[in-house]
Design an enzyme around this catalytic site. Structure first.
Site, PDB file in Angstrom:
ATOM      1  N   TRP A  57      44.313  43.152  35.523  1.00  0.00           N
ATOM      2  CA  TRP A  57      44.140  41.956  35.764  1.00  0.00           C
ATOM      3  C   TRP A  57      43.648  41.757  37.181  1.00  0.00           C
ATOM      4  O   TRP A  57      43.339  40.600  37.380  1.00  0.00           O
ATOM      5  CB  TRP A  57      45.349  40.968  35.100  1.00  0.00           C
ATOM      6  CG  TRP A  57      45.544  40.997  33.847  1.00  0.00           C
ATOM      7  CD1 TRP A  57      44.854  41.565  32.904  1.00  0.00           C
ATOM      8  CD2 TRP A  57      46.681  40.391  33.099  1.00  0.00           C
ATOM      9  NE1 TRP A  57      45.351  41.650  31.686  1.00  0.00           N
ATOM     10  CE2 TRP A  57      46.504  40.738  31.874  1.00  0.00           C
ATOM     11  CE3 TRP A  57      47.552  39.639  33.533  1.00  0.00           C
ATOM     12  CZ2 TRP A  57      47.484  40.191  30.675  1.00  0.00           C
ATOM     13  CZ3 TRP A  57      48.618  38.973  32.422  1.00  0.00           C
ATOM     14  CH2 TRP A  57      48.165  39.352  31.035  1.00  0.00           C
ATOM     15  N   HIS A 113      43.319  52.944  42.833  1.00  0.00           N
ATOM     16  CA  HIS A 113      41.976  52.157  42.018  1.00  0.00           C
ATOM     17  C   HIS A 113      40.904  52.147  43.193  1.00  0.00           C
ATOM     18  O   HIS A 113      41.233  52.090  44.522  1.00  0.00           O
ATOM     19  CB  HIS A 113      42.364  50.706  41.656  1.00  0.00           C
ATOM     20  CG  HIS A 113      41.268  50.086  40.962  1.00  0.00           C
ATOM     21  ND1 HIS A 113      40.451  49.618  41.648  1.00  0.00           N
ATOM     22  CD2 HIS A 113      41.200  49.965  39.704  1.00  0.00           C
ATOM     23  CE1 HIS A 113      39.615  49.030  40.789  1.00  0.00           C
ATOM     24  NE2 HIS A 113      40.173  49.187  39.363  1.00  0.00           N
ATOM     25  N   GLY A 143      32.966  46.191  37.185  1.00  0.00           N
ATOM     26  CA  GLY A 143      32.610  45.195  37.343  1.00  0.00           C
ATOM     27  C   GLY A 143      31.060  44.813  37.591  1.00  0.00           C
ATOM     28  O   GLY A 143      30.748  43.578  37.861  1.00  0.00           O
ATOM     29  N   SER A 177      33.222  48.544  33.338  1.00  0.00           N
ATOM     30  CA  SER A 177      32.469  47.636  32.349  1.00  0.00           C
ATOM     31  C   SER A 177      32.653  48.052  30.940  1.00  0.00           C
ATOM     32  O   SER A 177      31.894  47.941  30.068  1.00  0.00           O
ATOM     33  CB  SER A 177      31.156  47.452  32.622  1.00  0.00           C
ATOM     34  OG  SER A 177      30.885  47.025  34.271  1.00  0.00           O
ATOM     35  N   GLY A 223      38.868  46.039  33.208  1.00  0.00           N
ATOM     36  CA  GLY A 223      38.991  44.636  34.272  1.00  0.00           C
ATOM     37  C   GLY A 223      38.601  43.493  33.615  1.00  0.00           C
ATOM     38  O   GLY A 223      39.361  42.726  33.027  1.00  0.00           O
ATOM     39  N   GLY A 224      37.325  43.086  33.830  1.00  0.00           N
ATOM     40  CA  GLY A 224      36.935  41.756  33.225  1.00  0.00           C
ATOM     41  C   GLY A 224      37.239  41.400  32.140  1.00  0.00           C
ATOM     42  O   GLY A 224      37.514  40.466  31.588  1.00  0.00           O
TER      43      GLY A 224
END
Ligand code: PGA
Length: 250
Positions: free
Chosen positions: A10, A94, A172, A212, A233-234
């Site tokens: 997150w 990361h 991202g 992604s 992530g997103g």
């Protein structure tokens, strides 16, 4: 057989109440998932999320931790604090930690060893920059990050280590590595783990892909032999999207 892991990173999104609400929405959507499911809220959101997911199949992770257990380290968070909150896994190395906050392989290795010594599992992130890929150095960069990140670990330690391959240029950006490109690096990294430890250790290690990953590309990525999950992530920030990822069609 390696189990798939679908993990939501997150990042620095959601306040504690928003994170708890997202966790609540995710719970019923992932409860029958045949993959392992993990979420990594920001530090301050961990207690609220821990409360919501207690007793569920969702694994609680943190996004980072300090190189020391306590003391004069302003702004840092210790493995002991994470443990007390019920965190099971810590994401280390990361690319945003490496490239925005200057974490080195050596620093990441210290964290890996400290996490394991304190009973946390580790998800070690590796991956090359666009210029490194264009210079034909993608594998070499990943090999070095593996070798240095895993330095000093035993085969037994590796039972508590997972790897996430995240090409930095795909994070991202909406640009995903093709399944074949990702698979090539995953296979190479598994080979490197075999060289550093042994073949059985390499075969047992979960290697996720990140960058992604979305509901519409997850199936083709996960179909690759050496891709064992996604660090997302997103697309992990809304319940329908994360639910779809956690229940991808195998
Ligand atoms: P992304 O992030 O899915 O938004 O590309 C992945 C990650 O950085 O873990």
């Amino acid at each position: 057989m390696r189990e798939y892991l679908i993990a939501g990173n997150w990042k620095m999104n959601k306040t504690p109440s928003e994170a708890a609400a997202l966790a609540k929405e995710i719970l019923p959507l992932v409860k029958n998932s045949t993959s392992k499911v993990m979420v990594a809220p920001s530090f301050v959101c961990i207690p609220a999320v821990a409360e919501v997911i207690k007793g569920s199949n969702i694994i609680l992770a943190a996004q980072n931790m300090a190189t020391a257990t306590e003391g004069a380290h302003t702004g840092e968070t210790s493995v002991l604090m994470l443990k007390e909150l019920g965190v099971e896994v810590v994401i280390l190395g990361h690319s945003e930690r490496r490239h925005i906050y200057g974490e080195t392989n050596e620093m990441i290795n210290e964290k890996v060893k400290l996490a394991l010594a304190n009973g946390l599992k580790v998800d070690l992130c590796i991956g090359e920059l666009l210029e490194e890929r264009e210079a034909g150095k993608a594998e070499a960069v990943c090999y070095e990050q593996l070798e240095k990140g895993l330095a000093g670990l035993s085969k037994a330690d590796m039972a508590n280590v997972m790897i996430a391959y995240e090409p930095v240029w795909a994070i991202g950006t909406g640009k995903t590595a093709t399944p074949a490109d990702a698979e090539a690096i995953h296979a190479a990294c598994r080979g490197k783990i075999a060289q550093l430890f042994d073949e059985a250790t390499a075969q047992a290690t979960n290697i996720q892909y990140g960058g992604s990953v979305k509901p519409d590309n997850v199936k083709e990525l996960m179909a690759m032999e050496n891709i064992d999950g996604g660090l997302i992530g997103g697309a992990s920030l809304t319940a329908p999207s994360f639910g779809a990822l956690a229940n991808f069609d195998k």
